[in-house]
Design an enzyme around this catalytic site. Structure first.
Site, mmCIF file in Angstrom:
data_model
loop_
_atom_site.group_PDB
_atom_site.id
_atom_site.type_symbol
_atom_site.label_atom_id
_atom_site.label_comp_id
_atom_site.label_asym_id
_atom_site.label_seq_id
_atom_site.Cartn_x
_atom_site.Cartn_y
_atom_site.Cartn_z
ATOM 1 N N HIS A 1 -52.262 14.102 68.959
ATOM 2 C CA HIS A 1 -51.947 12.731 69.773
ATOM 3 C C HIS A 1 -51.201 12.806 70.614
ATOM 4 O O HIS A 1 -49.875 11.968 70.194
ATOM 5 C CB HIS A 1 -52.532 11.918 68.711
ATOM 6 C CG HIS A 1 -53.375 11.710 68.235
ATOM 7 N ND1 HIS A 1 -54.574 12.596 67.561
ATOM 8 C CD2 HIS A 1 -55.014 10.723 68.818
ATOM 9 C CE1 HIS A 1 -55.646 11.601 66.527
ATOM 10 N NE2 HIS A 1 -55.633 11.147 67.875
ATOM 11 N N GLY B 1 -52.555 8.037 57.768
ATOM 12 C CA GLY B 1 -53.844 8.586 58.965
ATOM 13 C C GLY B 1 -55.017 7.234 58.759
ATOM 14 O O GLY B 1 -55.137 6.405 59.797
ATOM 15 N N PRO B 2 -55.039 7.156 57.545
ATOM 16 C CA PRO B 2 -56.842 6.723 57.858
ATOM 17 C C PRO B 2 -55.852 4.810 58.210
ATOM 18 O O PRO B 2 -55.292 4.492 57.188
ATOM 19 C CB PRO B 2 -57.206 6.127 55.915
ATOM 20 C CG PRO B 2 -56.665 7.558 55.570
ATOM 21 C CD PRO B 2 -55.065 8.017 56.561
ATOM 22 N N ASP C 1 -52.059 -0.122 68.073
ATOM 23 C CA ASP C 1 -53.276 -1.104 68.664
ATOM 24 C C ASP C 1 -54.379 -1.524 67.310
ATOM 25 O O ASP C 1 -55.029 -0.205 66.851
ATOM 26 C CB ASP C 1 -53.348 -1.564 69.583
ATOM 27 C CG ASP C 1 -53.220 -0.858 71.231
ATOM 28 O OD1 ASP C 1 -52.993 -1.617 71.428
ATOM 29 O OD2 ASP C 1 -52.734 0.011 72.279
ATOM 30 N N HIS D 1 -72.830 -7.237 42.142
ATOM 31 C CA HIS D 1 -72.022 -6.169 41.366
ATOM 32 C C HIS D 1 -71.831 -5.215 39.846
ATOM 33 O O HIS D 1 -71.546 -5.137 38.928
ATOM 34 C CB HIS D 1 -71.626 -8.013 40.057
ATOM 35 C CG HIS D 1 -71.065 -8.737 40.890
ATOM 36 N ND1 HIS D 1 -71.811 -9.446 42.191
ATOM 37 C CD2 HIS D 1 -69.869 -9.836 41.353
ATOM 38 C CE1 HIS D 1 -70.907 -10.300 43.129
ATOM 39 N NE2 HIS D 1 -70.035 -10.301 42.320
#
Lengths: 648, 648
Positions: free
Chosen positions: B14, B104-105, B145, B460
């Protein structure tokens, strides 16, 4: 008018919130919503989602009072009991008339409502014509404290009682909710007296239906939890029974007979009594509109009726190619080859991704973005409400919860397809789970399956997620091994229907994998597992799936040449589909009856493969062969016992 | 000054975001942060969290330039490669000096930063005295963002480049982020020229350290992704290599030699060159403060040093009761009996729950709430920064991500304990997973285990969650079967240390379960499974755990009386701990060597139990006995083969 039903008889439940919200019940079911209790699945009904599902007593009471036939007096009294046939469990369930979706896990219902509102916008943009608003229903959603996207057909009612389990909301949250919602693009209306001001709430709700608005509407109603009781506004009225004295005090304050329990005064019955007839009038008016619509727009009307009936174009299966290139191909790319024509020609599918459009490869020629026509993004991807490609943003959980609203709008009228990396189906899991519980028809394309996403590291390697999704009831988790098998995975995925099967995950690789023409079988994927390569003299069965399917084939060639050992190979794309096969088929595939051992080759945590035998890790032909030879030897010598599980 | 490193050589990565953020790098590492590259684990260092972890090239370059010794030039060049010894993977990892936490996540790092900031606030409130600020570090966090709680020692830097994978941010999000953050209680500063205005960013960051402020600080920096390249501000600069020409153009614009690749000009080296010495000065000043602190506050200083060394009071194990009441007890209640004294007397533990304080039963006498002293909630639970009970609100994922910031502040100085219903560990799972990857020491108390939470319905009932947590690497998922076993579960859970084991989940019931005095063994829990009841003539081994442990014991009494069949019973609280035992112990417990079949009694999806044999569902003694008899018969007749898995 207050609801005091059942609060003293059940050992648990959430009475306070239900009482505090009674006023919105009157505003919604008596005055605002367009629905028909005697035609509960009327296509153009307003949809209501109770995002704060634990206050469902509120909804059950209103369903009863409005005249839903299935919601009998006995049923209402079964609230929060462990009766298996109760229509009134502790959280609302999709199976029951008047309930659009199962809710409970907080934070999802509001996104479900967004999904329903998107379905309306999309269908209206596709089928409405001037003078013929065949789809114009509203979506209403109530939320509780704690909660908190663009559509003028969505109204959220915030039950602002400022109480949670642990205390007042300001213990954990001091935000200015109106300012926050305004900053997020919502129109905000405040209702200060959320206890008595039915007219104020109705006026706010009616504003929700005003087509001149451009924003979704957020109504902040200042309610009081457990209002009228001595514990009004207190934490104790949230999740515990109110007690006899409190209930009597509330009845007294409303001039009701305090001795009568489970009693609805006649004036209340009368007040709600006109609702079924009014509902049928809505249905009749809409039914009258359809023939005129058909006359004026015959082709469009035919498509509309076809869609309402949940039908896909009859030729959909023929839109899948019958042969594929034989070069190694990422199964993510195979997936686009398989599905692009169906996506282009079957308008039922609403496709979307959580900001991974360039990676997941789910677009098709001339696909159009779903977005307000008024929005022109800087990057230029202008959309319309007719668009069927949804940019969800980096919101995996919201994406899946929105899809859970799109799917049940009406039986198979819209079928959502969502896609992101497989690892991101972990944050999305709570919404996938509740979808599986409801057997909603949603298809997931999970990319970057396997551990091929090497350079992103372990945060992106979903080694334990296969175990989660193989364990999740009602969901088919499929790992197809080449283009042919990808095509095979789509058939069961598309053939699903609501309430008969459930959602599927088609898990595909980012990296190129070998193609197996003449070996892989499209039709066999629906059986869960099948024999890819057999041999009467085989001494071991090698099992693999998805991105690793080439490994056992390679090693099965290597073993006879170098080690004089014959191996069978089984492709195993889906545990659930295989478990549903007859035991005779399962034994034929696994050859357990001949007691040869099996080796499973999968780079995931082995949990769940034990029943088929063993597992292996380390992927060169030589190392695989060496370990298989060692293992078969130990098995022959009895060092590894039959049926015993070994991690190599 | 821009970063153009390595962008052309890696096939992925990136680059654009890293380049766009270069200016904050200078502002942070050169001008603002107090840290010491040559003493990377200095206790009072400022902590930096890169929540937008995919832009880590930005952080790696700054670690190199600031003088971290492990971050060599060769390491830097290994960015985003598949080199196993790379310190520069595609997302930052906790194992590497200068990286506080693996990120990361998306959406977790900001909560990690909140956790680190809470740790500082708590330790400062506990140990600082006038003139002796032994803990006063800042927490800095950068986010991208997409993102977007109360602490004046937390500063968030928003890399507002308005680009995501799919296009411009307004394609999916049109919120007014400054207004939203303001509404959420943050002080907001705008930096308009996020490309060149280092002074502006430094001034904003310095405001972050100003002790007179009362709110956390949000700095909105308008940056440009891929700035200086021909693809500046474009989607293509987000996740793909920039290409040779683009990199050359950037170098040219800065007056650098366009022919030199992987080159750092001397003036840049000089610019960063004073940082290690400055860092050591910070460490020296703090080291000088400690002896004076010890002289003035000897007892407090002793406790502080004890805590910094990661030590618990030496008597902690003796604080667990050695006997328990024999009446049926919810294991959730047993849990409080076991742990309340430890919580009260060991200040290392920071306990919290996601708005389920009344249900999870994890408070202790005189426990104090952690909250700003300035806050007086309506419900009255006033807190202080010294408090060790954290009301997280209904924010399961944020709770676990915050705990991931509390845990690694410094080795075992603070150990978080979190608690909610087991089902809510599904939304929390992404943060639990990344904790397990990092082997962080966090203890979870999961309540409402099993299917005892009947009236809340399937939403649940965590039937598939045991499979997920048994599959998750590095995590011990434990289901203790009575009070004795609950006590046994806490010993391995507390004995964990960073980087040697990992987190634990202690799963306890809401409903009362039988107590097994004289049978259940506290010490044996650490072995994962053990024989609870044996018999040389047994024809079947019954296996159970947690809330169902009473079932096999009851049926083992019933079978000989009614059916003349002897059964052994194995308690099996933890798969992972059992797998770590020698094979000889495993075989002794399971008695597989004598080839008697085994039945597992657990109301969860069976995935993962297959290796130990079979599974059973339906919980009356008679029905259990009937099915076990039928199964043992089929096994004897060879209808069910050895090692074959059957769901009854």
């Amino acid at each position: 008018m207050r609801l005091t039903i059942a609060c003293t008889l059940t050992p648990s439940g959430h009475p306070g919130g239900a009482i505090g919200m009674a006023v919105f019940g009157v505003a919604l079911w008596k005055y605002t919503m367009r629905y028909a209790p005697h035609s509960p699945y009327w296509f153009n009904r307003d949809r209501f989602i109770l995002s704060n599902g634990h206050t469902c007593l509120f909804q059950y009471a209103n369903l009863y009072l409005s005249g839903y036939k299935a919601m009998t007096w006995e049923q209402l009294l079964s609230y929060h009991s462990e009766r298996l046939d109760s229509l009134c469990p502790g959280h609302p369930k999709i199976e029951h008339e008047g309930i659009e979706l199962t809710t409970g896990p907080l934070g999802q219902g509001i996104a479900n409502a967004v999904g329903l509102a998107i379905a309306t916008k999309h269908l209206a943009a596709t089928f409405n014509r001037p003078g013929f608003e065949v789809v114009n229903n509203q979506t209403w959603c109530s939320i509780g404290d704690v909660y908190l996207q663009d559509s003028n057909n969505l109204t959220v009612i915030y039950d602002n009682n400022q109480i949670t389990c642990d205390g007042s909301v300001d213990l954990t949250n001091t935000e200015d909710v109106n300012k926050k919602m305004g900053a997020c693009g919502w129109e905000v209306i405040d209702v200060i007296d959320g206890v008595n001001d039915v007219e104020g709430i109705v006026a706010a709700l009616e504003k929700g239906r005003d087509p001149k608005r451009t924003k979704p509407l957020f109504i902040n109603v200042r309610s009081i939890i457990g209002v009228g009781s001595a514990v009004a506004g207190q934490v104790v009225s949230h999740g515990a029974p109110l007690g006899k004295d409190n209930v009597a005090a509330i009845k007294k304050a409303h001039g009701w007979d305090t001795e009568k329990v489970f009693h609805i005064p006649d004036k209340v019955k009368k007040f709600y009594g006109d609702i079924p007839a009014r509902g049928e009038k809505h249905v009749r008016e809409w039914n009258d509109l359809l023939p005129r619509y058909t006359e004026e727009h015959p082709d469009l009307s035919a498509t509309f009726k076809h869609r309402m009936a949940g039908k896909l174009p009859s030729n959909w299966a023929s839109l899948i190619p019958s042969s594929f290139p034989s070069d190694p191909t990422p199964s993510c790319k195979s997936n686009n080859t398989v599905i692009a024509k169906i996506l282009a020609e079957c308008p039922t599918f609403i496709v979307g991704t959580a900001d991974l459009t360039p990676s997941v490869n789910l677009t098709w020629p001339n696909s159009e973005t779903f977005n307000p026509p008024s929005l022109t993004p800087i990057s230029g991807n202008k959309g319309s409400y007719k668009g069927r490609y949804l940019h969800y943003g980096i919101r995996e959980h919201a994406m899946e919860a929105i899809a859970n609203g799109l799917a049940p709008f009406s039986l198979r009228t819209t079928i959502p397809i969502t896609s992101t990396f497989f690892i991101f189906y972990l944050p999305a899991a709570p919404a996938v789970r509740i979808r599986a519980l409801q057997k909603l028809h949603v298809i997931h394309v999970a990319t970057h399956d396997s551990i091929g996403a090497g350079e992103d590291g372990p945060t992106h390697q979903p080694v334990e997620l296969a175990a989660l999704y193989r364990a999740m009831p009602n969901l088919e988790y499929m790992r197809p091994g080449d283009s042919e098998e990808v095509a095979g995975a789509w058939t069961p995925a598309i053939n699903h229907t609501h309430h008969t099967t459930g959602p599927s995950i088609i898990s595909v690789s980012r990296h190129a994998i070998p193609q197996l023409p003449g070996l892989a079988c499209c039709a066999a994927v629906a059986r869960g597992a099948y024999v890819l390569h057999d041999g009467a003299d085989a001494a071991v069965t090698l099992i693999a799936a998805g991105a690793e399917l080439g490994f056992p084939l390679a090693v099965a060639r290597y073993l006879p040449e170098r080690h004089n050992l014959a191996a069978r190979v089984v492709s195993f794309p889906c545990h659930k589909l295989f478990r549903e096969q007859p035991l005779s088929y399962q034994r034929e595939v696994l050859r357990r009856h001949e007691d040869i051992p099996a080796v499973v080759i999968e780079p995931y945590v082995c949990l769940g493969w034990e029943r088929y035998n063993y597992r292996y890790f380390g992927f060169t032909e030589e190392s695989m062969a060496g370990r298989i030879i060692g293992f078969v030897g130990e098995f022959g010598e009895g060092k590894v016992r039959r049926g015993e599980f070994v991690e190599l």
